[in-house]
Design an enzyme around this catalytic site. Structure first.
Site, PDB file in Angstrom:
ATOM      1  N   ASP A 188       0.879  -1.170   0.000  1.00 25.77           N
ATOM      2  CA  ASP A 188       0.000   0.000   0.000  1.00 25.77           C
ATOM      3  C   ASP A 188       0.924   1.230   0.000  1.00 25.77           C
ATOM      4  OD1 ASP A 188      -2.225   1.764   0.578  1.00 25.77           O
ATOM      5  OD2 ASP A 188      -1.496   1.771   2.653  1.00 25.77           O
ATOM      6  N   ASP A 190      -0.202   5.083   0.903  1.00 19.53           N
ATOM      7  CA  ASP A 190      -0.441   6.078   1.957  1.00 19.53           C
ATOM      8  C   ASP A 190      -0.341   5.447   3.345  1.00 19.53           C
ATOM      9  OD1 ASP A 190      -2.504   8.584   0.490  1.00 19.53           O
ATOM     10  OD2 ASP A 190      -1.376   7.025  -0.547  1.00 19.53           O
TER      11      ASP A 190
HETATM   12 MG   LIG Z   1      -2.754   3.193   3.669  1.00 22.55          MG
END
Ligand SMILES: [Mg+2]
Length: 398
Positions: A188, A190
């Site tokens: 992932d 962010d």
């Molecule tokens: Mg995230």
């Protein structure tokens, strides 16, 4: 029944012996021991050796056939070399290699109470610790425990309870060839690869911080699903020049250890990918910057250099991330159980579940509860220890 012609003499009693060599290590000790065994026609069934701070602990299981001179020779050799050699009769049947588990412990402090709690948890599930390897002392302590036998589910839940009580991280993985094979790591973005939430940086540039925060909170309360919240937040960005991304990219801060993590994975032959619920200008930049193999995110609609406030094509949401992990794995010819997925949010739950090893990285409790492993130290490269990479190997590849 006729006689079976035999050229062999009367059967010679054979003995299986554990030979243990301990003392200050120096080059040539194992070679010296083996040459004595060779001369006395001793067969070697098994060898294990560890060296800690210059102290050798070498164990050999050997089968001796009548030729007992070996012991005299070894004792003399030990005396000459200033090392201790002991002998113990053991069962001739060799211990079969049972498929086991690998338990990785990770923490800022792994002292007697943490290690004691972890080993007690393994014992409570009747597991047998066959080997303990220290992987790192910095930036965190980590140990890998190779465990055979026992009830894996019972050990897993006991370890989880111990890790929560004593504030360390634990991962339980099945040992097997897949751990040794080159794999694929999907991250992932962010709050995982980077410390920021890109939508918040964009909102700041657009002067709509409060509005975006309100939508994010509604989504977190479960009033909006990810797709709806994405569309609403992106709509607030309508009219922003595309060039806003240059400023956002400047503000993005990589997570500590991110560069080391990616570089080490690449040197080990791993493929690397990011799948993000954010936006392609940022993920494309990160792909180039870090040399990642794949990057996927949402594409914002741009007309005449201005954001229209719409998303183009399929959106990357929770299901989309899991679908992308499967697609990338297929393209890289990597089985899903060889995929390591890393994430922090509810959005990552499906991809963490789809991967062979799902790692919750400084994640929310719901994500930590669902993942195979949870890392709560703020260094992305600490995940290398879950893959069995030692700190020394990381430093050597720098
Ligand atoms: Mg995230």
């Amino acid at each position: 029944v006729s006689h079976v012609p035999s050229t062999a003499g009367p059967s010679i009693a054979s003995a299986t012996v554990l030979v243990r060599v301990t003392g200050p290590d120096r080059p040539g000790l194992l070679a010296g021991v083996l040459s004595l065994m060779d001369r006395t026609e001793t067969s070697v069934e098994d060898i294990e050796q560890i060296t800690i701070r210059g102290n050798l602990d070498l164990n050999l299981v050997v089968t001796v056939r009548g030729e007992r001179d070996l012991f005299k020779e070894l004792l003399l050799f030990g005396w000459e070399q200033g090392i201790t050699i002991t002998f113990e009769l053991v069962e001739p049947s060799h211990t079969p290699m049972r498929p086991g588990i690998v338990v990785t412990l990770l923490g800022r402090c792994l002292g007697p109470s943490e290690l004691g709690a972890a080993t007690a948890a393994i014992a409570s599930g009747r597991g047998n610790i066959e080997r303990i390897i220290r992987l790192s002392r910095e930036p965190v302590f980590s140990y890998e425990l190779q465990v055979t036998g026992g009830d894996v589910d019972q050990m897993r839940s006991a370890l989880l309870a111990a890790s929560q009580q004593h504030a360390f991280d634990v991962a339980v993985q099945r040992e097997g060839l897949h751990r040794r094979a080159a794999r694929l790591v999907v991250m992932d973005v962010d709050s995982t690869l980077i410390q920021d939430e890109v939508i918040d940086l964009l909102a700041d540039e657009a002067g709509v911080v409060e509005q975006v925060a309100a939508i994010t909170e509604a989504a977190m309360r479960g009033e909006l699903d990810f797709a709806a919240s994405l569309h609403e937040r992106v709509a607030l960005l309508a009219g922003l020049p595309e060039s806003v991304f240059a400023r956002v990219i400047e503000r993005v801060r990589l997570t500590p250890g991110a560069r080391t993590f990616v570089r080490t994975l690449q040197r080990l032959g791993y493929r690397t990918a990011i799948v993000s619920g954010g936006f392609t200008p940022v993920t494309d930049h990160l792909r180039t910057e870090l040399g990642l193999d794949h990057a996927h995110a949402n594409t914002l609609d741009v007309v005449d250099g201005v954001l229209t406030g719409r998303v183009v094509g399929d959106i990357v949401d929770r299901a989309g991330k899991a679908r992308l992990v499967a697609e990338i794995a297929a393209r890289e010819h990597v089985a899903l159980d060889q995929v390591v997925a890393i994430g922090d949010g509810a959005n990552d739950l499906d991809m963490l579940a789809a991967a062979g090893l799902g790692v919750a990285f400084n994640a929310k409790p719901a994500v930590r509860a669902a993942a195979d492993a949870s890392v709560t130290v703020p260094y992305l490269d600490a995940i290398l220890f879950l893959l069995g990479v030692r700190r020394e190997d990381v430093l050597a590849s720098e």
